[in-house]
Design a protein around this motif. Structure first.
Motif, PDB file in Angstrom:
ATOM      1  N   ALA A 137       2.870  48.423  23.635  1.00 18.52           N
ATOM      2  CA  ALA A 137       3.182  49.602  24.446  1.00 18.52           C
ATOM      3  C   ALA A 137       4.562  50.167  24.139  1.00 18.52           C
ATOM      4  O   ALA A 137       4.849  51.317  24.468  1.00 18.52           O
ATOM      5  N   GLU A 138       5.410  49.358  23.511  1.00 19.08           N
ATOM      6  CA  GLU A 138       6.756  49.802  23.166  1.00 19.08           C
ATOM      7  C   GLU A 138       6.813  50.479  21.800  1.00 19.08           C
ATOM      8  O   GLU A 138       7.880  50.906  21.372  1.00 19.08           O
ATOM      9  N   LEU A 139       5.696  50.583  21.136  1.00 19.32           N
ATOM     10  CA  LEU A 139       5.633  51.191  19.810  1.00 19.32           C
ATOM     11  C   LEU A 139       5.019  52.578  19.894  1.00 19.32           C
ATOM     12  O   LEU A 139       4.183  52.858  20.751  1.00 19.32           O
ATOM     13  N   SER A 140       5.411  53.441  18.979  1.00 20.64           N
ATOM     14  CA  SER A 140       4.765  54.744  18.851  1.00 20.64           C
ATOM     15  C   SER A 140       3.361  54.550  18.273  1.00 20.64           C
ATOM     16  O   SER A 140       3.019  53.468  17.772  1.00 20.64           O
ATOM     17  N   GLY A 141       2.565  55.609  18.328  1.00 21.42           N
ATOM     18  CA  GLY A 141       1.211  55.527  17.793  1.00 21.42           C
ATOM     19  C   GLY A 141       1.182  55.160  16.320  1.00 21.42           C
ATOM     20  O   GLY A 141       0.368  54.335  15.881  1.00 21.42           O
ATOM     21  N   GLY A 142       2.095  55.757  15.552  1.00 23.47           N
ATOM     22  CA  GLY A 142       2.151  55.452  14.131  1.00 23.47           C
ATOM     23  C   GLY A 142       2.572  54.016  13.864  1.00 23.47           C
ATOM     24  O   GLY A 142       2.047  53.360  12.952  1.00 23.47           O
ATOM     25  N   MET A 143       3.511  53.501  14.667  1.00 21.31           N
ATOM     26  CA  MET A 143       3.950  52.114  14.509  1.00 21.31           C
ATOM     27  C   MET A 143       2.835  51.144  14.898  1.00 21.31           C
ATOM     28  O   MET A 143       2.671  50.089  14.282  1.00 21.31           O
ATOM     29  N   GLN A 144       2.062  51.501  15.925  1.00 20.42           N
ATOM     30  CA  GLN A 144       0.937  50.659  16.313  1.00 20.42           C
ATOM     31  C   GLN A 144      -0.085  50.574  15.179  1.00 20.42           C
ATOM     32  O   GLN A 144      -0.630  49.492  14.896  1.00 20.42           O
ATOM     33  N   LYS A 145      -0.322  51.708  14.521  1.00 20.75           N
ATOM     34  CA  LYS A 145      -1.279  51.706  13.415  1.00 20.75           C
ATOM     35  C   LYS A 145      -0.766  50.840  12.270  1.00 20.75           C
ATOM     36  O   LYS A 145      -1.528  50.092  11.635  1.00 20.75           O
ATOM     37  N   ARG A 146       0.527  50.904  11.998  1.00 15.68           N
ATOM     38  CA  ARG A 146       1.105  50.061  10.946  1.00 15.68           C
ATOM     39  C   ARG A 146       1.001  48.580  11.319  1.00 15.68           C
ATOM     40  O   ARG A 146       0.708  47.732  10.462  1.00 15.68           O
ATOM     41  N   ALA A 147       1.272  48.272  12.590  1.00 13.05           N
ATOM     42  CA  ALA A 147       1.167  46.875  13.032  1.00 13.05           C
ATOM     43  C   ALA A 147      -0.267  46.371  12.887  1.00 13.05           C
ATOM     44  O   ALA A 147      -0.496  45.216  12.495  1.00 13.05           O
ATOM     45  N   ALA A 148      -1.227  47.233  13.196  1.00 14.12           N
ATOM     46  CA  ALA A 148      -2.632  46.852  13.044  1.00 14.12           C
ATOM     47  C   ALA A 148      -2.976  46.624  11.572  1.00 14.12           C
ATOM     48  O   ALA A 148      -3.755  45.729  11.230  1.00 14.12           O
ATOM     49  N   LEU A 149      -2.392  47.443  10.690  1.00 16.29           N
ATOM     50  CA  LEU A 149      -2.604  47.243   9.258  1.00 16.29           C
ATOM     51  C   LEU A 149      -1.963  45.929   8.812  1.00 16.29           C
ATOM     52  O   LEU A 149      -2.534  45.184   8.010  1.00 16.29           O
ATOM     53  N   ALA A 150      -0.767  45.624   9.353  1.00 15.93           N
ATOM     54  CA  ALA A 150      -0.120  44.353   9.038  1.00 15.93           C
ATOM     55  C   ALA A 150      -1.011  43.184   9.432  1.00 15.93           C
ATOM     56  O   ALA A 150      -1.118  42.188   8.709  1.00 15.93           O
ATOM     57  N   ARG A 151      -1.656  43.275  10.588  1.00 14.37           N
ATOM     58  CA  ARG A 151      -2.568  42.218  11.013  1.00 14.37           C
ATOM     59  C   ARG A 151      -3.738  42.080  10.041  1.00 14.37           C
ATOM     60  O   ARG A 151      -4.164  40.964   9.722  1.00 14.37           O
ATOM     61  N   ALA A 152      -4.238  43.197   9.560  1.00 14.49           N
ATOM     62  CA  ALA A 152      -5.376  43.161   8.644  1.00 14.49           C
ATOM     63  C   ALA A 152      -5.042  42.452   7.334  1.00 14.49           C
ATOM     64  O   ALA A 152      -5.907  41.821   6.726  1.00 14.49           O
ATOM     65  N   ILE A 153      -3.782  42.549   6.891  1.00 15.59           N
ATOM     66  CA  ILE A 153      -3.411  41.981   5.592  1.00 15.59           C
ATOM     67  C   ILE A 153      -2.687  40.637   5.705  1.00 15.59           C
ATOM     68  O   ILE A 153      -2.450  39.988   4.682  1.00 15.59           O
ATOM     69  N   ALA A 154      -2.337  40.198   6.920  1.00 12.35           N
ATOM     70  CA  ALA A 154      -1.487  39.014   7.095  1.00 12.35           C
ATOM     71  C   ALA A 154      -2.100  37.758   6.489  1.00 12.35           C
ATOM     72  O   ALA A 154      -1.386  36.897   5.957  1.00 12.35           O
ATOM     73  N   ALA A 155      -3.420  37.633   6.556  1.00  9.12           N
ATOM     74  CA  ALA A 155      -4.091  36.450   6.011  1.00  9.12           C
ATOM     75  C   ALA A 155      -4.395  36.592   4.528  1.00  9.12           C
ATOM     76  O   ALA A 155      -5.071  35.739   3.955  1.00  9.12           O
ATOM     77  N   ARG A 156      -3.881  37.661   3.915  1.00  5.30           N
ATOM     78  CA  ARG A 156      -4.073  37.936   2.486  1.00  5.30           C
ATOM     79  C   ARG A 156      -5.548  37.908   2.098  1.00  5.30           C
ATOM     80  O   ARG A 156      -5.978  37.126   1.257  1.00  5.30           O
ATOM     81  N   PRO A 157      -6.335  38.776   2.756  1.00  2.00           N
ATOM     82  CA  PRO A 157      -7.790  38.755   2.557  1.00  2.00           C
ATOM     83  C   PRO A 157      -8.195  39.311   1.197  1.00  2.00           C
ATOM     84  O   PRO A 157      -7.458  40.060   0.564  1.00  2.00           O
ATOM     85  N   SER A 158      -9.401  38.950   0.786  1.00  2.00           N
ATOM     86  CA  SER A 158      -9.949  39.476  -0.463  1.00  2.00           C
ATOM     87  C   SER A 158     -10.857  40.673  -0.221  1.00  2.00           C
ATOM     88  O   SER A 158     -11.231  41.377  -1.159  1.00  2.00           O
ATOM     89  N   VAL A 159     -11.228  40.908   1.054  1.00  2.00           N
ATOM     90  CA  VAL A 159     -12.051  42.061   1.420  1.00  2.00           C
ATOM     91  C   VAL A 159     -11.433  42.712   2.649  1.00  2.00           C
ATOM     92  O   VAL A 159     -11.088  42.023   3.616  1.00  2.00           O
ATOM     93  N   LEU A 160     -11.277  44.043   2.607  1.00  2.00           N
ATOM     94  CA  LEU A 160     -10.673  44.782   3.712  1.00  2.00           C
ATOM     95  C   LEU A 160     -11.602  45.897   4.161  1.00  2.00           C
ATOM     96  O   LEU A 160     -12.239  46.567   3.330  1.00  2.00           O
ATOM     97  N   PHE A 161     -11.684  46.093   5.471  1.00  2.00           N
ATOM     98  CA  PHE A 161     -12.463  47.175   6.050  1.00  2.00           C
ATOM     99  C   PHE A 161     -11.531  48.050   6.886  1.00  2.00           C
ATOM    100  O   PHE A 161     -10.714  47.540   7.660  1.00  2.00           O
TER     101      PHE A 161
END
Length: 250
Positions: A137-161
């Motif tokens: 809630a302390e992040l802007s919309g754009g920062m929230q989207k970046r944080a969500a992208l960080a979560r998607a890549i944190a485990a270094r996946p081989s497939v991304l959706f």
């Protein structure tokens, strides 16, 4: 030829008497970035959910890395994929670093190691370490989207959706997110599937494009051929004309 990372054959899904997917055949090569485009309500999200096993198809087959996944994605595959949800889907009650490291912590990684991985993932998408201890809630919309992208890549996946990754963002932030997606897909060497109706995302993210309309794939091809295609579905989608084979409300 190598086995596709994702292979779909004859996929059908209806809700009541309304068909949503009507015999989808689709392959996604390893390391390829495929963007599936189409208007709202054309079945893009349903296709993605069926591939991930979040929704069961009525007919057809799904193979992930050559393994039958028609009844649900194999555990080995689920451990190797990351996803950016349309709304971000961050947990309001958790600080950003725990959001980003959620999967790592769930899999038993020690908190100090998981936090370090989360901070590195945040840095990869242009967010400083001080963001780690803030709440969504302390992040802007754009920062929230970046944080969500960080979560998607944190485990270094081989497939991304990526599900409508630029929805609700202004054109500048959308460009930033598209660029970050392309950079991270390339850095990870990942297979990527993105669903969108945003032509900028197509241009910046895709290696190959598939246009879905009325439950069927109407066109597939390299992104270099998309905007010059003489296919009437593609031409209408690109120009936004009301008249054409893609039915619109009038």
């Amino acid at each position: 030829m190598s086995t596709p990372a994702i292979s779909v054959r004859g996929l059908r899904k209806s809700f009541g008497a309304t068909p949503v997917l009507d015999g989808i055949d689709l392959d996604v090569a390893r390391g390829e970035s495929l963007v599936i485009v189409g208007g709202s309500g054309t079945g893009k999200s349903v296709l993605l959910r069926c591939i991930l096993g979040l929704m069961r198809a009525d007919a057809g087959t799904i193979r992930l890395d050559g393994q039958d996944a028609t009844g649900g994605a194999p555990e080995a595959f689920l451990r190797r994929f990351g996803m950016l949800f349309q709304g971000g889907a961050l947990f309001d009650s958790l600080p950003v670093w725990r959001n980003v490291a959620f999967r790592l912590l769930h899999d038993g990684m020690p908190p100090n190691e998981a936090r370090a991985r989360a901070v590195a993932a945040l840095a990869a998408v242009g967010l400083s370490g001080r963001v780690a201890d803030l709440y969504p809630a302390e992040l802007s919309g754009g920062m929230q989207k970046r944080a969500a992208l960080a979560r998607a890549i944190a485990a270094r996946p081989s497939v991304l959706f990526f599900d409508e990754p630029t929805a609700g963002l202004d054109p500048i932030l959308a460009t930033v997110i598209n660029r970050l997606i392309r950079e991270q897909v390339t850095a990870l060497g990942a297979t990527a599937v993105t669903i969108t109706h945003d032509l900028t995302t197509v241009r910046m993210v895709a290696d190959r494009v598939a246009l879905l309309h009325d439950g069927r794939l109407r066109w597939t091809g390299p992104v270099s051929a998309f905007e010059t295609s003489d296919d009437p579905h593609v031409a209408q989608f690109i120009t936004g004309r009301a008249d054409g084979p893609i039915a619109t409300l009038r």
